[in-house]
Design a protein around this motif. Structure first.
Motif, PDB file in Angstrom:
ATOM      1  N   ILE A  41       0.886  -1.160   0.000  1.00  0.00           N
ATOM      2  CA  ILE A  41       0.000   0.000   0.000  1.00  0.00           C
ATOM      3  C   ILE A  41       0.922   1.208   0.000  1.00  0.00           C
ATOM      4  N   GLN A  42       0.866   1.966  -1.070  1.00  0.00           N
ATOM      5  CA  GLN A  42       1.774   3.094  -1.244  1.00  0.00           C
ATOM      6  C   GLN A  42       1.136   4.392  -0.771  1.00  0.00           C
ATOM      7  N   GLY A  43       1.946   5.278  -0.271  1.00  0.00           N
ATOM      8  CA  GLY A  43       1.482   6.572   0.217  1.00  0.00           C
ATOM      9  C   GLY A  43       1.259   7.572  -0.901  1.00  0.00           C
ATOM     10  N   LEU A  44       0.762   7.081  -2.020  1.00  0.00           N
ATOM     11  CA  LEU A  44       0.403   7.929  -3.150  1.00  0.00           C
ATOM     12  C   LEU A  44      -1.042   7.630  -3.522  1.00  0.00           C
ATOM     13  N   THR A  45      -1.807   8.681  -3.719  1.00  0.00           N
ATOM     14  CA  THR A  45      -3.188   8.472  -4.146  1.00  0.00           C
ATOM     15  C   THR A  45      -3.185   8.080  -5.625  1.00  0.00           C
ATOM     16  N   LYS A  46      -4.327   7.607  -6.104  1.00  0.00           N
ATOM     17  CA  LYS A  46      -4.415   7.176  -7.499  1.00  0.00           C
ATOM     18  C   LYS A  46      -4.128   8.303  -8.475  1.00  0.00           C
ATOM     19  N   ASP A  47      -4.311   9.549  -8.046  1.00  0.00           N
ATOM     20  CA  ASP A  47      -3.980  10.675  -8.924  1.00  0.00           C
ATOM     21  C   ASP A  47      -2.565  11.212  -8.679  1.00  0.00           C
ATOM     22  N   GLY A  48      -1.753  10.479  -7.887  1.00  0.00           N
ATOM     23  CA  GLY A  48      -0.339  10.805  -7.721  1.00  0.00           C
ATOM     24  C   GLY A  48       0.027  11.741  -6.593  1.00  0.00           C
ATOM     25  N   ARG A  49      -0.946  12.154  -5.779  1.00  0.00           N
ATOM     26  CA  ARG A  49      -0.632  13.042  -4.650  1.00  0.00           C
ATOM     27  C   ARG A  49      -0.091  12.233  -3.472  1.00  0.00           C
ATOM     28  N   THR A  50       0.782  12.868  -2.685  1.00  0.00           N
ATOM     29  CA  THR A  50       1.311  12.235  -1.472  1.00  0.00           C
ATOM     30  C   THR A  50       0.211  12.195  -0.425  1.00  0.00           C
ATOM     31  N   PHE A  51       0.019  11.027   0.174  1.00  0.00           N
ATOM     32  CA  PHE A  51      -1.021  10.862   1.184  1.00  0.00           C
ATOM     33  C   PHE A  51      -0.567  11.463   2.509  1.00  0.00           C
ATOM     34  N   ARG A  52      -1.474  12.105   3.206  1.00  0.00           N
ATOM     35  CA  ARG A  52      -1.213  12.715   4.514  1.00  0.00           C
ATOM     36  C   ARG A  52      -2.144  12.119   5.540  1.00  0.00           C
ATOM     37  N   PRO A  53      -1.802  12.073   6.799  1.00  0.00           N
ATOM     38  CA  PRO A  53      -0.642  12.673   7.450  1.00  0.00           C
ATOM     39  C   PRO A  53       0.642  11.908   7.125  1.00  0.00           C
ATOM     40  N   SER A  54       1.763  12.539   7.389  1.00  0.00           N
ATOM     41  CA  SER A  54       3.043  11.955   7.003  1.00  0.00           C
ATOM     42  C   SER A  54       3.372  10.670   7.761  1.00  0.00           C
ATOM     43  N   ASP A  55       2.735  10.432   8.916  1.00  0.00           N
ATOM     44  CA  ASP A  55       3.009   9.218   9.682  1.00  0.00           C
ATOM     45  C   ASP A  55       1.925   8.147   9.493  1.00  0.00           C
ATOM     46  N   TRP A  56       1.178   8.215   8.389  1.00  0.00           N
ATOM     47  CA  TRP A  56       0.075   7.284   8.164  1.00  0.00           C
ATOM     48  C   TRP A  56       0.539   5.825   8.175  1.00  0.00           C
ATOM     49  N   ALA A  57       1.713   5.545   7.607  1.00  0.00           N
ATOM     50  CA  ALA A  57       2.190   4.161   7.506  1.00  0.00           C
ATOM     51  C   ALA A  57       2.486   3.583   8.892  1.00  0.00           C
ATOM     52  N   GLU A  58       3.118   4.375   9.738  1.00  0.00           N
ATOM     53  CA  GLU A  58       3.422   3.913  11.093  1.00  0.00           C
ATOM     54  C   GLU A  58       2.139   3.710  11.895  1.00  0.00           C
ATOM     55  N   ARG A  59       1.176   4.588  11.699  1.00  0.00           N
ATOM     56  CA  ARG A  59      -0.103   4.453  12.408  1.00  0.00           C
ATOM     57  C   ARG A  59      -0.838   3.186  11.989  1.00  0.00           C
ATOM     58  N   LEU A  60      -0.906   2.955  10.673  1.00  0.00           N
ATOM     59  CA  LEU A  60      -1.608   1.764  10.183  1.00  0.00           C
ATOM     60  C   LEU A  60      -0.918   0.491  10.653  1.00  0.00           C
ATOM     61  N   ALA A  61       0.390   0.436  10.514  1.00  0.00           N
ATOM     62  CA  ALA A  61       1.139  -0.743  10.959  1.00  0.00           C
ATOM     63  C   ALA A  61       1.036  -0.910  12.475  1.00  0.00           C
ATOM     64  N   GLY A  62       1.026   0.189  13.210  1.00  0.00           N
ATOM     65  CA  GLY A  62       0.873   0.112  14.668  1.00  0.00           C
ATOM     66  C   GLY A  62      -0.469  -0.466  15.065  1.00  0.00           C
ATOM     67  N   ALA A  63      -1.520  -0.120  14.327  1.00  0.00           N
ATOM     68  CA  ALA A  63      -2.852  -0.657  14.625  1.00  0.00           C
ATOM     69  C   ALA A  63      -2.906  -2.167  14.388  1.00  0.00           C
ATOM     70  N   MET A  64      -2.046  -2.673  13.523  1.00  0.00           N
ATOM     71  CA  MET A  64      -2.023  -4.109  13.210  1.00  0.00           C
ATOM     72  C   MET A  64      -0.959  -4.868  14.006  1.00  0.00           C
ATOM     73  N   SER A  65      -0.283  -4.194  14.936  1.00  0.00           N
ATOM     74  CA  SER A  65       0.871  -4.791  15.623  1.00  0.00           C
ATOM     75  C   SER A  65       0.537  -6.026  16.461  1.00  0.00           C
TER      76      SER A  65
END
Length: 110
Positions: free
Chosen positions: A11-35
């Motif tokens: 799952i990449q931090g880029l939207t389908k139209d190429g924008r950077t997804f925010r917030p900048s710590d989204w990946a750590e938050r999502l992975a933390g929720a699945m820890s």
């Protein structure tokens, strides 16, 4: 017949139209929720530790924040798998099926 290796979904931090997804710590938050979803389940008490599940880990690949989700998560907890996949869909994030290659140490010059 050999069992197939579980696939990995990036799952990449880029939207389908190429924008950077925010917030900048989204990946750590999502992975933390699945820890808590890990091989053998969770362990509490003095032996417990904080860390990411091997089924859902944040990484930066080519400068793009990603979460790598192993399909084995689906077998451990289907609702957790659905959660991460729905997160990607709802936020219109780019999703790619791939395989993360282990890092190789740099070759020594002789």
């Amino acid at each position: 017949m050999t069992p197939s290796k579980p696939r990995e979904v990036f799952i990449q931090g880029l939207t389908k139209d190429g924008r950077t997804f925010r917030p900048s710590d989204w990946a750590e938050r999502l992975a933390g929720a699945m820890s808590c979803f890990r091989p053998g389940g969770t362990t509490g008490g003095p032996g417990a530790f904080i860390g990411y599940s091997p089924y859902c880990v944040p990484r930066v690949i080519n400068g793009v924040k990603c979460v790598i989700v192993n399909e084995a998560l689906r077998e451990v907890e289907i609702m957790a798998w659905d959660f991460v996949m729905n997160f990607a869909r709802d936020n219109e994030l780019q999703v790619t099926e791939a395989c993360l290659l282990p890092e190789t140490p740099p070759k020594r010059s002789e």
